[in-house]
Design an enzyme around this catalytic site. Structure first.
Site, PDB file in Angstrom:
ATOM      1  N   HIS A 146      35.696  38.039  27.237  1.00 10.01           N
ATOM      2  CA  HIS A 146      36.448  36.893  27.292  1.00 10.01           C
ATOM      3  C   HIS A 146      37.573  37.066  25.954  1.00 10.01           C
ATOM      4  O   HIS A 146      37.145  38.057  25.156  1.00 10.01           O
ATOM      5  CB  HIS A 146      35.732  35.561  26.802  1.00 10.01           C
ATOM      6  CG  HIS A 146      36.777  34.276  26.997  1.00 10.01           C
ATOM      7  ND1 HIS A 146      37.485  33.961  28.151  1.00 10.01           N
ATOM      8  CD2 HIS A 146      36.813  33.195  26.155  1.00 10.01           C
ATOM      9  CE1 HIS A 146      38.029  32.824  27.860  1.00 10.01           C
ATOM     10  NE2 HIS A 146      37.449  32.179  26.693  1.00 10.01           N
ATOM     11  N   CYS A 189      41.988  35.164  31.193  1.00 12.59           N
ATOM     12  CA  CYS A 189      42.012  34.703  29.728  1.00 12.59           C
ATOM     13  C   CYS A 189      42.914  35.409  28.795  1.00 12.59           C
ATOM     14  O   CYS A 189      43.448  34.976  27.883  1.00 12.59           O
ATOM     15  CB  CYS A 189      40.567  34.682  29.317  1.00 12.59           C
ATOM     16  SG  CYS A 189      39.857  36.317  29.410  1.00 12.59           S
ATOM     17  N   ASP A 242      40.693  28.040  22.143  1.00  7.57           N
ATOM     18  CA  ASP A 242      40.612  28.866  23.478  1.00  7.57           C
ATOM     19  C   ASP A 242      41.570  28.182  24.700  1.00  7.57           C
ATOM     20  O   ASP A 242      41.079  27.120  25.272  1.00  7.57           O
ATOM     21  CB  ASP A 242      39.121  28.581  23.973  1.00  7.57           C
ATOM     22  CG  ASP A 242      38.788  29.649  25.298  1.00  7.57           C
ATOM     23  OD1 ASP A 242      39.842  30.138  25.632  1.00  7.57           O
ATOM     24  OD2 ASP A 242      37.817  29.863  25.571  1.00  7.57           O
TER      25      ASP A 242
END
Lengths: 673, 273
Positions: free
Chosen positions: A462, A418, A478
């Site tokens: 994250h 991520c 995202d």
């Protein structure tokens, strides 16, 4: 000089207690301190056995120098708690070699209690608490042993006495714990940062979060009041990173300092730029100690106006003091809030700043894509589509990247976690002149039906992004969801299912065995217990105390609570006093007598009460006349009882008596029906 | 401890601190308990000469199963005795010694019994008047000649050993006779106790006389008399005592000796008949 001899019984317990109480600290102590401690302990054992004498003054000085010198050598700075604890432990063991008076032994005991206390600065879980309670029991045993006669040779008796004392102290402790007025810290004390725990930090380089995701340690637990958001809404914002040096994202120091977050200003100016909107969720977070200030929350919480929490300029929230203990806080978030509809040129400049010559190929790519797009919104969609449609792979094992990490990721390897996606996405935005920033925190969480809460663990860490759009303020994007939507919907484990890298480095982690349902059930059960422990015991702060007390006792001023506490405390103390001073304990019944009394009680229920002074035989004869159906059984109980008590006290007689009483009970019950 | 708890806002440190506070509160009760319900009896006491330690026996008994540990008792804070009553013990006897200084009837005063078991922070104690008395005899001091006896002894010297030369016969046993002189052979034969009598070349009637120690003060006279009572009592002689206000006819045996010692101890002491 008459040498004081510490009772042997006490010394043995003292050594045991020292080992127990210092053992958890050993991992944090420099090795030579441990060696000095072991040497002192062994020497004392030799003295105890009469083989060696107490060390001479020079040996003691040498040991002391060796031990105390180890402290500045073993720690970078001497101001933290850890060197202090090391000092405490060295003194604790050195004192063993200098026990010439009873006072010396008291010093050792007192140091023991202190060392026990320091352990709680590091760990506060249930198993640790039980262990430390056991250690305190050992120290108390040694303390009691000090006051016993020298000829006392029943160590277990001493231990039992200590257990009784502590057992009776427990209810009193609970009263004090719940009701004793808690005070806010008088001054802040540093805890050495070397004992940092895992968790998100204020910088992010490629690989940081991927390595964090290897940990199954708990970050925090959340209980929602009422409505619960969907998993993909659970973006727990922590830190906002806006400075980029080509490889690493950091939080902008200038902003933190200008963020007046230490000042006592009630309402920072940027709070006015928040428009609370959208779905509303109320929740309670129990955050594990992080040693840092950041707090985690859904966008955008209403922050109570107090001197504990503060809203930073990036619209993330922080505690004014570092979180050294489990912290409990209650927030209400409005998920659709608009943050900062306006952004002045200064901030625009800050949020579009990238190092001039870093990642040149990505800069070129961004310029090219921007010219192809008709608007910045379309450009954003194009970039997301690029992640989705090109050969990007979401992996926990990304290849190592060099100096121009974003170039290498976007154009060459296309494999990342991520932080790679977030980092490259923000870079692409900034290269196109769109204000953007990285947000790190946690995403998702595991719902625990046993305790009705979500557990958020380190592997839920994250990184995502926020892009500033005109009239919409900061909007969350995202990029990971473009590559691996299952990460957002179902968590990390599902997202990396194919490559089988979930908690790869911890083969024994209980989380790797989620397919075993009973194990998962057990884990959730234990976790729920841990949750209540954290929320109500570890996280029992002055605020929790006030809310709990006002809930059950109504509004009370401190003075009333104080009187209540003393009243309950002395009521319990008095009960214990009556209990231990009563002569009730003087009547000790033999097992056979206990059995016979059971038998008498059975007959009493049927209306046959044994008269005072009536012997077993007379009683049996009298009852048998009125209860012919039970005559044989009554006689066999009476016979067995007399055998067991008066003839020969052997086990066999007791057994036959027990059996006979059981038969009577069975028959008497049967005859009632 | 509380400072650490407050400054670190650490609930578990609070808890541990509260636990210790509670522990100490509970221990008050236990310290009290460790003394309550105990019965203390006066045991026998042993007479001594002045300057020796008088022995007193104290019997401690319990009526329940409650155990008592580390009871400390005594008169002198430096000479305290420790005792436990545990497990199957119903009672314990403690021998206590008190230094004596002067002759007379000695009362050690009130007995201190205390305990700081189990944690040593508190002490429960009691002062008991058990009515202990014992007789302290004058300190025997060798000196002077054998007090002039009315009859002459051969060569003016006392034979301290019983005469062994002439066995004279048997006589009936009187309490106080030395067991060494019991004729065990006759006892085996007849079941009666007889004492062998020997003749020594000593006059049996000795008077220990106050007036035979001229020029010494009263206490020293008593000490000399005491010495001679002890010395003569080891022989076969019968001896009597003359004090200014008292005369005890010559006799022998431990009862007689103790009578004499008693009179020496209480001689001229106000308030004692």
């Amino acid at each position: 000089m008459t040498s004081y001899q510490i009772p042997r019984n006490s010394l043995a317990w003292m050594l045991l207690a020292q080992v127990a109480v210092s053992a958890p600290h050993i991992v944090r102590l420099p090795i030579w301190i441990t060696l000095v401690c072991v040497a002192c302990g062994l020497w004392r054992i030799m003295v105890y056995q009469g083989r060696w004498n107490y060390p001479s003054r020079w040996v003691k000085v040498a040991l002391a120098i060796f031990g105390f010198a180890g402290i500045p050598l073993g720690y970078d700075k001497l101001t933290g708690v850890e060197p202090a604890i090391a000092l405490l432990i060295v003194a604790f063991f050195l004192k063993l070699l200098e026990m010439h008076h009873k006072q010396d032994a008291y010093v050792v005991i007192l140091l023991g209690y202190f060392v026990a206390i320091t352990e709680f600065l590091f760990f506060q879980s249930i198993p640790y608490t039980i262990y430390m309670f056991f250690s305190v029991l050992l120290i108390t045993t040694a303390l009691i042993g000090l006051h016993q006669t020298k000829t006392h040779i029943q160590p277990m008796r001493t231990f039992r006495t200590a257990a009784i004392l502590l057992g009776q102290a427990l209810p009193l402790m609970i009263v004090l714990f719940v009701l004793f007025p808690r005070i806010s810290p008088l001054w802040t004390v540093p805890l050495q940062s070397s004992m940092g725990r895992t968790g998100v930090t204020d910088s992010m380089s490629p690989g940081d979060i991927a390595s964090l995701a290897q940990s199954d340690e708990l970050a925090f637990r959340v209980t929602f009041d009422g409505q619960v958001p969907r998993n993909r809404q659970l973006y727990w914002r922590g830190l906002v990173l806006s400075e980029f040096d080509g490889k690493t994202w950091t939080t902008s120091n200038g902003l933190v300092q200008r963020g007046v977050w230490r000042s006592n200003q009630d309402q920072p100016p940027w709070v006015d730029a928040i428009e609370m909107r959208g779905e509303e969720f109320s929740y309670n977070i129990v955050l594990e100690a992080t040693q840092q200030n950041w707090l985690f929350a859904l966008t955008m919480p209403e922050v109570p106006q107090n001197n504990k929490l503060v809203v930073l300029a990036h619209y993330n929230i922080a505690s004014r003091i570092p979180i050294r203990n489990t912290l409990r806080y209650q927030l209400t978030s409005h998920l659709g809030s608009v943050l900062s509809r306006e952004l002045n040129d200064y901030w625009k400049g800050q949020y579009t700043k990238i190092p001039l010559y870093s990642n040149p190929r990505t800069q070129v790519l961004a310029k090219k894509m921007l010219t192809e797009a008709s608007s910045s919104r379309e450009y954003i969609d194009d970039v997301l589509r690029m992640y989705n449609q090109q050969e990007f792979i979401y992996t926990l094992k990304p290849p190592l990247l060099g100096r121009n990490s974003i170039d290498e990721f976007i154009i060459d390897s296309k494999k990342g976690f991520c932080e790679h996606y977030a980092s490259s996405f923000v870079f692409m935005m900034r290269a196109a002149g769109i204000p953007a920033r990285v947000v790190v925190g946690y995403q998702g969480g595991e719902y625990n039906p046993r305790g009705n809460y979500f557990s958020v663990r380190q592997f839920d860490a994250h990184a995502w992004t926020e892009v500033w759009l005109k009239d919409q303020g900061w909007v969350r994007f995202d990029p990971t969801s473009a590559v691996a939507p299952e990460r957002i919907e179902r968590g990390l484990e599902a997202a990396v299912e194919d490559e089988n890298t979930f908690l790869f480095d911890s083969p024994l982690s209980i989380f790797r065995y989620r397919q075993l349902l009973w194990l998962t059930d057990l884990r959730l059960q234990l976790d729920a217990i841990g949750h209540y422990w954290d929320a109500w015991v570890v996280g029992y702060t002055p605020e929790t105390q006030m809310s709990l007390l006002s809930k059950y006792l109504g509004d009370m001023d401190k003075q009333k609570i104080y009187f209540l506490m003393l009243g309950v405390f002395f009521a319990i103390l008095g009960t214990i006093g009556v209990f231990i001073l009563s002569k009730r304990s003087s009547a000790v019944l033999r097992p056979a007598e206990i059995e016979y009394l059971k038998f008498c009680r059975i007959l009493e229920k049927k209306g046959y009460r044994r008269h005072h002074g009536e012997g077993p035989n007379d009683f049996a004869a009298r009852v048998s006349l009125s209860l012919p159906s039970l005559r044989d059984e009554i006689n066999s109980v009476t016979k067995a009882y007399i055998e067991a008590v008066y003839v020969n006290e052997v086990e066999a007689d007791l057994l036959s008596l027990k059996k006979a009483v059981r038969v009577v009970r069975f028959k008497s019950l049967a005859s009632v029906d | 401890m509380m400072l650490a708890a407050i400054n670190y806002q650490n609930s578990l440190i609070f808890a541990l601190g509260f636990l210790l506070v509670s522990l100490f509160m509970v221990s008050i009760l236990h310290t009290f308990r460790n003394l309550s319900g105990l019965t203390i009896h006066r045991g026998h006491s042993v007479s001594v000469f002045a300057g020796e330690d008088a022995e007193f026996n104290v019997r401690l008994s319990r009526d329940g199963v409650r155990a008592y540990e580390a009871l400390v008792l005594g008169w002198n804070t430096e000479l305290m005795q420790e005792v436990d009553i545990l497990d199957d013990d119903v009672e314990q006897t403690v021998k206590l010694f008190v230094e004596t200084k002067a002759r007379g009837i000695f009362n050690p005063g009130r007995l201190l019994i205390q305990t700081n078991y189990p944690v040593g922070l508190f002490r429960s104690w009691s002062w008991l008047d058990l009515g202990f008395t014992t007789i302290v005899y004058p300190r025997p001091i060798a000196g002077g000649d054998l007090p002039a006896s009315r009859s002459k002894s051969e060569e003016g010297e006392l034979s301290l050993e019983p005469g062994v030369d002439d066995f004279q016969g048997l006589r009936d046993y009187h309490p106080g006779d030395s067991l060494r002189h019991v004729s065990w052979k006759s006892y085996a034969r007849t079941d009666e106790l007889y004492v062998k009598e020997f003749a020594a070349n000593v006059d049996h009637r000795i008077w220990l006389d106050w007036d035979s120690f001229h020029g010494t003060d009263n206490e020293l006279r008593l000490s000399h008399l005491c010495y001679w009572v002890m010395a003569v009592s080891r022989t076969k002689n019968v001896y009597g005592l003359r004090l200014p206000n008292l005369e005890i006819e010559p006799d022998a045996g431990t009862e007689h000796r103790d009578r004499l010692l008693y009179e020496l101890a209480v001689f001229d002491q106000a308030g004692i008949a």
